[in-house]
Design a protein around this motif. Structure first.
Motif, PDB file in Angstrom:
ATOM      1  N   GLU A 262       4.854  99.748 -37.310  1.00 62.57           N
ATOM      2  CA  GLU A 262       5.881 101.238 -38.064  1.00 62.57           C
ATOM      3  C   GLU A 262       5.997 100.190 -39.338  1.00 62.57           C
ATOM      4  OE1 GLU A 262       8.115 103.927 -37.830  1.00 62.57           O
ATOM      5  OE2 GLU A 262       7.181 103.344 -36.632  1.00 62.57           O
ATOM      6  N   PHE A 263       6.170  98.446 -39.057  1.00 65.47           N
ATOM      7  CA  PHE A 263       6.521  98.198 -40.312  1.00 65.47           C
ATOM      8  C   PHE A 263       5.691  98.394 -41.378  1.00 65.47           C
ATOM      9  CE2 PHE A 263       9.038  94.143 -38.332  1.00 65.47           C
ATOM     10  CZ  PHE A 263      10.097  94.928 -37.749  1.00 65.47           C
ATOM     11  N   ALA A 264       3.995  98.347 -40.743  1.00 70.09           N
ATOM     12  CA  ALA A 264       3.200  98.506 -42.308  1.00 70.09           C
ATOM     13  C   ALA A 264       3.627  99.755 -42.918  1.00 70.09           C
ATOM     14  CB  ALA A 264       1.948  98.251 -41.498  1.00 70.09           C
ATOM     15  N   LEU A 265       3.560 100.904 -42.174  1.00 67.18           N
ATOM     16  CA  LEU A 265       4.372 101.931 -43.003  1.00 67.18           C
ATOM     17  C   LEU A 265       5.250 101.969 -43.978  1.00 67.18           C
ATOM     18  CD1 LEU A 265       3.682 104.167 -38.817  1.00 67.18           C
ATOM     19  CD2 LEU A 265       2.089 103.916 -41.302  1.00 67.18           C
ATOM     20  N   ILE A 266       6.235 100.786 -43.558  1.00 70.84           N
ATOM     21  CA  ILE A 266       7.559 100.936 -43.749  1.00 70.84           C
ATOM     22  C   ILE A 266       7.317 101.045 -45.310  1.00 70.84           C
ATOM     23  CG2 ILE A 266      10.061 100.208 -44.274  1.00 70.84           C
ATOM     24  CD1 ILE A 266      10.459 100.464 -41.376  1.00 70.84           C
ATOM     25  N   ILE A 267       5.954  99.983 -45.244  1.00 69.60           N
ATOM     26  CA  ILE A 267       5.764  99.014 -47.136  1.00 69.60           C
ATOM     27  C   ILE A 267       5.121  99.735 -47.492  1.00 69.60           C
ATOM     28  CG2 ILE A 267       4.340  96.782 -47.368  1.00 69.60           C
ATOM     29  CD1 ILE A 267       5.519  95.392 -44.614  1.00 69.60           C
ATOM     30  N   GLN A 268       4.281 100.422 -46.961  1.00 73.01           N
ATOM     31  CA  GLN A 268       3.329 100.919 -47.157  1.00 73.01           C
ATOM     32  C   GLN A 268       3.773 102.131 -48.425  1.00 73.01           C
ATOM     33  OE1 GLN A 268       0.649 102.135 -44.482  1.00 73.01           O
ATOM     34  NE2 GLN A 268      -0.876 100.714 -44.708  1.00 73.01           N
ATOM     35  N   LYS A 269       5.592 103.035 -47.692  1.00 69.66           N
ATOM     36  CA  LYS A 269       6.368 103.157 -48.743  1.00 69.66           C
ATOM     37  C   LYS A 269       6.263 103.533 -50.281  1.00 69.66           C
ATOM     38  CE  LYS A 269       9.125 105.055 -45.190  1.00 69.66           C
ATOM     39  NZ  LYS A 269       9.968 104.956 -44.053  1.00 69.66           N
ATOM     40  N   PHE A 270       6.109 101.342 -50.203  1.00 71.48           N
ATOM     41  CA  PHE A 270       6.324 101.183 -51.465  1.00 71.48           C
ATOM     42  C   PHE A 270       5.256 100.867 -52.235  1.00 71.48           C
ATOM     43  CE2 PHE A 270       9.810 100.293 -48.491  1.00 71.48           C
ATOM     44  CZ  PHE A 270      10.950 100.963 -49.854  1.00 71.48           C
ATOM     45  N   ASP A 271       4.681 101.973 -53.271  1.00 72.41           N
ATOM     46  CA  ASP A 271       3.519 101.505 -53.530  1.00 72.41           C
ATOM     47  C   ASP A 271       3.444 100.069 -54.638  1.00 72.41           C
ATOM     48  OD1 ASP A 271       2.674 103.700 -52.800  1.00 72.41           O
ATOM     49  OD2 ASP A 271       3.035 104.690 -54.919  1.00 72.41           O
ATOM     50  N   ASN A 272       4.746  99.689 -55.216  1.00 73.64           N
ATOM     51  CA  ASN A 272       3.802  98.875 -56.494  1.00 73.64           C
ATOM     52  C   ASN A 272       4.082  97.672 -55.575  1.00 73.64           C
ATOM     53  OD1 ASN A 272       6.963  98.389 -54.914  1.00 73.64           O
ATOM     54  ND2 ASN A 272       7.789  97.371 -56.975  1.00 73.64           N
ATOM     55  N   LEU A 273       4.911  97.422 -54.431  1.00 71.50           N
ATOM     56  CA  LEU A 273       4.504  96.456 -53.299  1.00 71.50           C
ATOM     57  C   LEU A 273       3.326  95.824 -52.417  1.00 71.50           C
ATOM     58  CD1 LEU A 273       7.844  96.479 -50.937  1.00 71.50           C
ATOM     59  CD2 LEU A 273       7.347  94.939 -53.081  1.00 71.50           C
ATOM     60  N   VAL A 274       2.429  97.447 -51.606  1.00 73.05           N
ATOM     61  CA  VAL A 274       0.999  96.974 -51.857  1.00 73.05           C
ATOM     62  C   VAL A 274       0.636  96.632 -52.937  1.00 73.05           C
ATOM     63  CG1 VAL A 274      -0.623  98.227 -51.220  1.00 73.05           C
ATOM     64  CG2 VAL A 274       1.950  99.016 -50.203  1.00 73.05           C
ATOM     65  N   ASN A 275       1.219  97.371 -54.402  1.00 70.97           N
ATOM     66  CA  ASN A 275      -0.082  96.839 -55.344  1.00 70.97           C
ATOM     67  C   ASN A 275      -0.018  95.478 -55.787  1.00 70.97           C
ATOM     68  OD1 ASN A 275      -1.099  98.611 -55.767  1.00 70.97           O
ATOM     69  ND2 ASN A 275       0.139 100.000 -57.003  1.00 70.97           N
ATOM     70  N   PHE A 276       0.846  95.050 -55.908  1.00 74.93           N
ATOM     71  CA  PHE A 276       1.498  93.233 -55.615  1.00 74.93           C
ATOM     72  C   PHE A 276       0.684  92.677 -54.479  1.00 74.93           C
ATOM     73  CE2 PHE A 276       3.880  90.002 -54.264  1.00 74.93           C
ATOM     74  CZ  PHE A 276       3.806  89.736 -55.643  1.00 74.93           C
TER      75      PHE A 276
END
Lengths: 262, 304
Positions: free
Chosen positions: A232-246
């Motif tokens: 669940e948490f990973a899915l939430i983070i993946q909603k934010f592209d700039n955080l994943v890219n970071f």
């Protein structure tokens, strides 16, 4: 603990070399034992030290948690001193003359501390909640890992003792009353704030990394890459592209030439 | 329309503040900032509030008892002072609220509940007075335990001694005040000229520290010496959004006059009468013993 230790370190400043060669970072066994909230904390500190360009070796100990002066991992051994957890380590490294945020203005420093508190207040508690109170995660991941290095019957008893300790701490912060959905909402708010603050920049405060970047990477990267029954948490983070890219950027920059030795 | 009024139950006020509790104070401030039609009740019966805590907001059929929940509920109802913030500013507000919760709250609780002087002279009498009768026997105790847990369990683990935690929470709280002061700078409010939810929350914590008759303590001293802009910020909000009504002002003056009269000799009249009675008795007894006065009993002769 930390306060007294910090005074001692300050007195020692200047008396010895700035950064000895034999600095060691202690944590539990990475592959078999460590639980992911602890791992996130360790990764934050390691990233911070890498960002400062400091050399250290990682020591794996079964009882790292009990060895730590504050009862939490990671802790570093610097000459005769033991310093544990992120904040004191940052302060200690600062007394040795290494600092990431020296160029920031007072306002930016305050903001950086605020975002670090946001992670400590939200993400860390949410990680503990997921690791110890989500039934699937606890039964399938946390419990076997936490007990893995101990013989029977300790491997069954110790995880429950630890769970009780975590429950007491989360209860005092009124987190045990929250449902899993509410915790997810907290994580979402936290990620939203981080994502908005990061925007399109390379790092949170311009072109250079700060300790906030290390902390964000440590926690988000752990949540993104750990294989859990509840994603669940990973899915939430993946909603934010700039955080994943970071996270990918920092991973590339600091861990690629270490052969991905986290 | 009666339906559209938000009912708010809060801890009563003290020291010229509309409420003595930081959370209630923050909620009241937020409502004032955004002009929410609010009806304030000073009834703190913990059995009526769904979580037993205050502030307790009731609007139509919805109840909320946590500051952040109340704020987000009001925001959803289009009542709010945060609409003119940019996305980044809203993110900053979230972060600073987390900073306050993590750094300032433990030190703040320590000052009110763990410092013996403050606890016996201010906190305990206040909650004893404010809580209705059967509850006053256990509610203050419950708050005490909760504060203790937040400070000692929330902060440390078994390897750290209590004294170390005490120094740590105060150091953290002072750091937090400094950070807030830097963030405020010389602006009127944290995000420019309009007050926001962050201003409300900061006001909730700072106002009691500055207005209550506390003994010299680290936090108030720190605000007065190093964070003067927080002091001004708090005074501005108080003056602009919580001016005393005429009646309150009169009551305050009256109380003040009474206090100055009374404080020197609180029971002047009673003491004077007692002293007079005592002196008179002593003199009469002395006179009797030495035979200066004597009572002769003369039997009246029977007239018959």
């Amino acid at each position: 603990m930390t306060s007294m230790l910090m005074e001692a370190v300050k007195i020692e400043l200047g008396a010895t070399e700035r950064w000895p060669d034999n600095v060691k970072l202690y944590q539990q066994y990475q592959v078999e034992q460590i639980t992911f909230p602890d791992y996130a904390a360790c990764l934050s500190v390691k990233t911070f030290l890498h960002m400062c360009g400091l050399q250290f070796t990682t020591e794996l100990k079964v009882n790292a948690e009990e060895m730590s002066p504050s009862g939490r991992v990671p802790f570093i051994q610097l000459g005769p001193f033991l310093v544990s957890e992120m904040e004191p380590i940052i302060a200690c490294v600062k007394t040795r003359g290494f600092q990431l945020c020296s160029e920031l203005t007072d306002i930016h420093k305050s903001e950086m501390k605020a975002y670090m508190a946001l992670i400590g207040n939200t993400l860390v508690n949410a990680e503990h909640y997921l690791a110890w109170f989500n039934k699937d995660v606890f039964d399938e991941v946390t419990k076997p890992r936490y007990g893995s290095m101990y013989p029977w019957p300790l491997d069954g008893i110790l995880p429950y003792m630890k769970q009780r300790e975590v429950r007491k701490r989360l209860a005092s912060l009124e987190w045990t009353e929250k449902s899993f959905e509410e915790v997810c909402e907290e994580v979402l708010t936290c990620c939203q704030a981080l994502s908005e603050r990061l925007d399109k920049q390379d790092y949170f405060f311009g072109k250079k990394p700060t300790e906030l970047d290390a902390m964000v990477f440590g926690h988000l990267f752990t949540l993104l890459t750990t294989d859990l029954p509840n994603r669940e948490f990973a899915l939430i983070i993946q909603k934010f592209d700039n955080l994943v890219n970071f996270c990918q950027r920092i991973d590339q920059k600091y861990y690629k030439n270490l052969n991905n030795d986290y | 329309m009666d339906e559209d009024v938000v009912h708010l139950n809060v801890w009563p006020g003290e020291w010229d503040l509309p409420s003595a509790d930081p959370n209630c104070l923050a909620t009241l401030a937020y409502c004032r900032f955004s002009g929410v039609p609010v009806k304030i009740h000073k009834d703190v019966n913990p059995w009526r509030s769904p979580s037993g805590n205050f502030p307790w907001m009731k609007h139509k059929d919805i109840s909320q008892t946590k500051v952040t929940d109340i704020f987000s509920y009001l925001r959803k109802q289009k009542w709010g002072s945060d609409f003119n913030l940019s996305v980044k500013q809203s993110a900053d507000a979230v972060a600073f609220v987390a900073l306050i919760e993590e750094r300032l709250l433990p030190g703040f609780l320590h000052l009110w509940w763990m410092e013996r002087d403050t606890y016996t002279n201010i906190t305990r009498p206040f909650y004893n007075k404010a809580t209705p009768l059967p509850f006053k026997f256990w509610i203050p105790k419950r708050y005490y335990t909760r504060a203790e847990q937040t400070i000692y369990i929330g902060q440390g683990s078994q390897n750290i001694s209590q004294a170390d935690i005490d120094t740590k929470v105060y150091r953290d709280a002072k750091d937090c005040l400094t950070y807030l002061s830097h963030k405020l700078g010389d602006q009127n409010y944290f995000f420019g000229d309009m007050p926001s939810s962050l201003d409300a929350i900061v006001f909730g914590y700072i106002a009691p520290l500055l207005n209550a008759p506390l003994n010299s303590n680290q936090l108030t001293n720190h605000i007065r010496t190093f964070c003067d802009n927080l002091n001004t910020h708090c005074c501005n909000i108080k003056r602009e959004f919580f001016p005393l009504s005429l009646e309150e002002q009169k009551a305050k003056e009256k109380k003040k006059v009474e206090e100055t009269e009374d404080t020197e000799y609180p029971n002047k009249k009673r003491n004077m009468i007692l002293a007079g009675v005592f002196a008179l008795t002593a003199m009469i007894t002395f006179a009797f013993v030495h035979g200066i006065i004597s009572i002769e009993v003369i039997e009246e002769e029977d007239p018959s």
